[in-house]
Design an enzyme around this catalytic site. Sequence first.
Site, PDB file in Angstrom:
ATOM      1  N   ASP A 229     -66.106 -62.984 -24.506  1.00 15.97           N
ATOM      2  CA  ASP A 229     -66.578 -61.756 -25.141  1.00 15.97           C
ATOM      3  C   ASP A 229     -67.587 -61.087 -24.219  1.00 15.97           C
ATOM      4  O   ASP A 229     -68.514 -61.733 -23.714  1.00 15.97           O
ATOM      5  CB  ASP A 229     -67.223 -62.076 -26.492  1.00 15.97           C
ATOM      6  CG  ASP A 229     -67.568 -60.818 -27.270  1.00 15.97           C
ATOM      7  OD1 ASP A 229     -66.719 -60.380 -28.059  1.00 15.97           O
ATOM      8  OD2 ASP A 229     -68.674 -60.279 -27.082  1.00 15.97           O
ATOM      9  N   ASN A 237     -71.039 -48.660 -24.253  1.00 13.76           N
ATOM     10  CA  ASN A 237     -70.352 -47.484 -24.784  1.00 13.76           C
ATOM     11  C   ASN A 237     -71.344 -46.430 -25.264  1.00 13.76           C
ATOM     12  O   ASN A 237     -71.148 -45.224 -25.055  1.00 13.76           O
ATOM     13  CB  ASN A 237     -69.432 -47.890 -25.942  1.00 13.76           C
ATOM     14  CG  ASN A 237     -68.126 -48.495 -25.461  1.00 13.76           C
ATOM     15  OD1 ASN A 237     -67.636 -48.160 -24.382  1.00 13.76           O
ATOM     16  ND2 ASN A 237     -67.556 -49.391 -26.245  1.00 13.76           N
ATOM     17  N   HIS A 242     -67.636 -43.992 -23.645  1.00  9.34           N
ATOM     18  CA  HIS A 242     -66.460 -44.857 -23.785  1.00  9.34           C
ATOM     19  C   HIS A 242     -65.616 -44.907 -22.515  1.00  9.34           C
ATOM     20  O   HIS A 242     -64.892 -45.877 -22.291  1.00  9.34           O
ATOM     21  CB  HIS A 242     -65.602 -44.381 -24.968  1.00  9.34           C
ATOM     22  CG  HIS A 242     -66.241 -44.647 -26.295  1.00  9.34           C
ATOM     23  ND1 HIS A 242     -66.131 -45.850 -26.945  1.00  9.34           N
ATOM     24  CD2 HIS A 242     -67.011 -43.869 -27.090  1.00  9.34           C
ATOM     25  CE1 HIS A 242     -66.791 -45.813 -28.094  1.00  9.34           C
ATOM     26  NE2 HIS A 242     -67.345 -44.610 -28.208  1.00  9.34           N
ATOM     27  N   ASP A 246     -64.154 -48.270 -20.942  1.00 11.31           N
ATOM     28  CA  ASP A 246     -62.746 -48.504 -20.575  1.00 11.31           C
ATOM     29  C   ASP A 246     -62.629 -48.995 -19.141  1.00 11.31           C
ATOM     30  O   ASP A 246     -61.783 -49.849 -18.826  1.00 11.31           O
ATOM     31  CB  ASP A 246     -61.942 -47.217 -20.755  1.00 11.31           C
ATOM     32  CG  ASP A 246     -61.728 -46.851 -22.214  1.00 11.31           C
ATOM     33  OD1 ASP A 246     -61.992 -47.719 -23.079  1.00 11.31           O
ATOM     34  OD2 ASP A 246     -61.311 -45.713 -22.489  1.00 11.31           O
ATOM     35  N   ARG A 261     -53.086 -68.193 -13.422  1.00 12.73           N
ATOM     36  CA  ARG A 261     -51.772 -68.266 -12.812  1.00 12.73           C
ATOM     37  C   ARG A 261     -50.669 -68.127 -13.852  1.00 12.73           C
ATOM     38  O   ARG A 261     -50.916 -68.048 -15.046  1.00 12.73           O
ATOM     39  CB  ARG A 261     -51.628 -69.619 -12.091  1.00 12.73           C
ATOM     40  CG  ARG A 261     -52.766 -69.916 -11.129  1.00 12.73           C
ATOM     41  CD  ARG A 261     -52.847 -71.380 -10.805  1.00 12.73           C
ATOM     42  NE  ARG A 261     -54.031 -71.703 -10.012  1.00 12.73           N
ATOM     43  CZ  ARG A 261     -54.507 -72.917  -9.856  1.00 12.73           C
ATOM     44  NH1 ARG A 261     -53.905 -73.934 -10.430  1.00 12.73           N
ATOM     45  NH2 ARG A 261     -55.593 -73.127  -9.120  1.00 12.73           N
ATOM     46  N   GLU A 264     -50.225 -69.777 -17.526  1.00 16.84           N
ATOM     47  CA  GLU A 264     -51.498 -69.702 -18.223  1.00 16.84           C
ATOM     48  C   GLU A 264     -51.554 -68.339 -18.906  1.00 16.84           C
ATOM     49  O   GLU A 264     -51.503 -67.302 -18.250  1.00 16.84           O
ATOM     50  CB  GLU A 264     -52.657 -69.890 -17.250  1.00 16.84           C
ATOM     51  CG  GLU A 264     -52.595 -71.229 -16.538  1.00 16.84           C
ATOM     52  CD  GLU A 264     -53.621 -71.362 -15.437  1.00 16.84           C
ATOM     53  OE1 GLU A 264     -53.876 -72.498 -15.008  1.00 16.84           O
ATOM     54  OE2 GLU A 264     -54.176 -70.332 -15.002  1.00 16.84           O
ATOM     55  N   GLU A 272     -63.478 -56.052 -27.215  1.00 12.99           N
ATOM     56  CA  GLU A 272     -64.019 -56.583 -25.959  1.00 12.99           C
ATOM     57  C   GLU A 272     -63.808 -58.085 -25.851  1.00 12.99           C
ATOM     58  O   GLU A 272     -64.476 -58.757 -25.055  1.00 12.99           O
ATOM     59  CB  GLU A 272     -65.507 -56.249 -25.832  1.00 12.99           C
ATOM     60  CG  GLU A 272     -66.422 -56.944 -26.825  1.00 12.99           C
ATOM     61  CD  GLU A 272     -66.576 -56.194 -28.148  1.00 12.99           C
ATOM     62  OE1 GLU A 272     -67.545 -56.472 -28.861  1.00 12.99           O
ATOM     63  OE2 GLU A 272     -65.727 -55.334 -28.455  1.00 12.99           O
ATOM     64  N   ARG A 290     -63.017 -72.643 -12.731  1.00 11.85           N
ATOM     65  CA  ARG A 290     -62.318 -71.355 -12.820  1.00 11.85           C
ATOM     66  C   ARG A 290     -63.200 -70.294 -13.486  1.00 11.85           C
ATOM     67  O   ARG A 290     -63.231 -69.138 -13.042  1.00 11.85           O
ATOM     68  CB  ARG A 290     -61.029 -71.557 -13.616  1.00 11.85           C
ATOM     69  CG  ARG A 290     -59.996 -70.455 -13.451  1.00 11.85           C
ATOM     70  CD  ARG A 290     -59.116 -70.687 -12.246  1.00 11.85           C
ATOM     71  NE  ARG A 290     -58.345 -71.896 -12.376  1.00 11.85           N
ATOM     72  CZ  ARG A 290     -57.185 -72.003 -13.029  1.00 11.85           C
ATOM     73  NH1 ARG A 290     -56.677 -70.940 -13.623  1.00 11.85           N
ATOM     74  NH2 ARG A 290     -56.531 -73.133 -13.060  1.00 11.85           N
TER      75      ARG A 290
END
Length: 359
Positions: A229, A237, A242, A246, A261, A264, A272, A290
């Site tokens: 998140d 925003n 906005h 974006d 990959r 996955e 969001e 990762r």
Amino acid sequence: MKFSQRKKGSHQIIAKLSQMNDHTYPSRLLRRYEHDPRIFADDARWLYFVLTFIVTIFYWNRQVFIPFRLDALWSLGVWLLYLPIRTVIRSTCRTPKWLVYVDALIMIINMYWWKWLPVSVPLLSVIITWEAVWSLPFMQALVVSGGLGLGYIITTFIAPIIPQEGPSSLFIAPFYPLVTILSYFLRRQMGLYESLAGTDYLTGLFNRRQLLQTYRQHESARWWVVLLDLDNFKQINDRFGHLMGDMVLRDLGRLIRQLFRAGEITARYGGEEFLILLPAELDRSVIAERLLRLNERLKDLSLRYPTPITLSGGIALSREDNEPLSDIIARADQALYQAKSQGKDQTVWAKDIVASPPA
């Protein structure tokens, strides 16, 4: 009521509504074919076999179409021997290319026997043409359909039962290649619409619909669920507009596509929120590494914006095979809520994972 509890309740409601929709009659009827339209061709073969058997029994004691009896017995015998073998092959190997050519060959052989049932020959041949379009490259599918048309001409000219049937076959034969061409373009359009319907237009990731559908296809496997998140996204925003929000979402989606990959599953789960499904075989250290790389890339990305861009995350592991995705997401959401309450810009593992030793 806590934020995580409200979201957990919404996940459960969505799961129940999804299950209700899946059990409606039209959905159950169409779901058999929507993932693999070639199954329709399998059912059509068995349907025509049953119809041929019924017609054979009905006309057996009638003094009409005397040559029909031997032809019908040969046709029934071949299909009765071939269809069970073919069904086993299709259930284990989907549709090998050579199987489509065998289908066309057996259909051409049956064309000679099925002249007493002339309507069935073109219709079942169209079914084989349809399956060829879904199983072979375009030119090979065109060869199969052309072979069916040529076989129909040859078999009806050898010994037509109905005198006018031979010349009329000249008009039916070109129909198969035309069906192949139309079916090919239909398949391309279906693939395009399916891709558009399952992709979030802003980030290029799966949307929630495609995520749930993909999870159903691999439900028997166990998964890590990573729920991410964006921190303070509403403030971005409100302060910068906005359009800026974006741009952040689009760049984050690009980073996620680059770092994860094939095999996955990555999706934009909501506004969001982003959700990543990773195979359960992955070690926790691999997942942590990762996510660390994602965080480093995100820091570099933040230099382009007038405010830092950070992520909070929660990670959960499915406890068993076939566990509803909503249950796993609920545990990941609780971990995400904990990450938010501890100061954001961090990832928290679900409590049941922390309590167990690393794999």
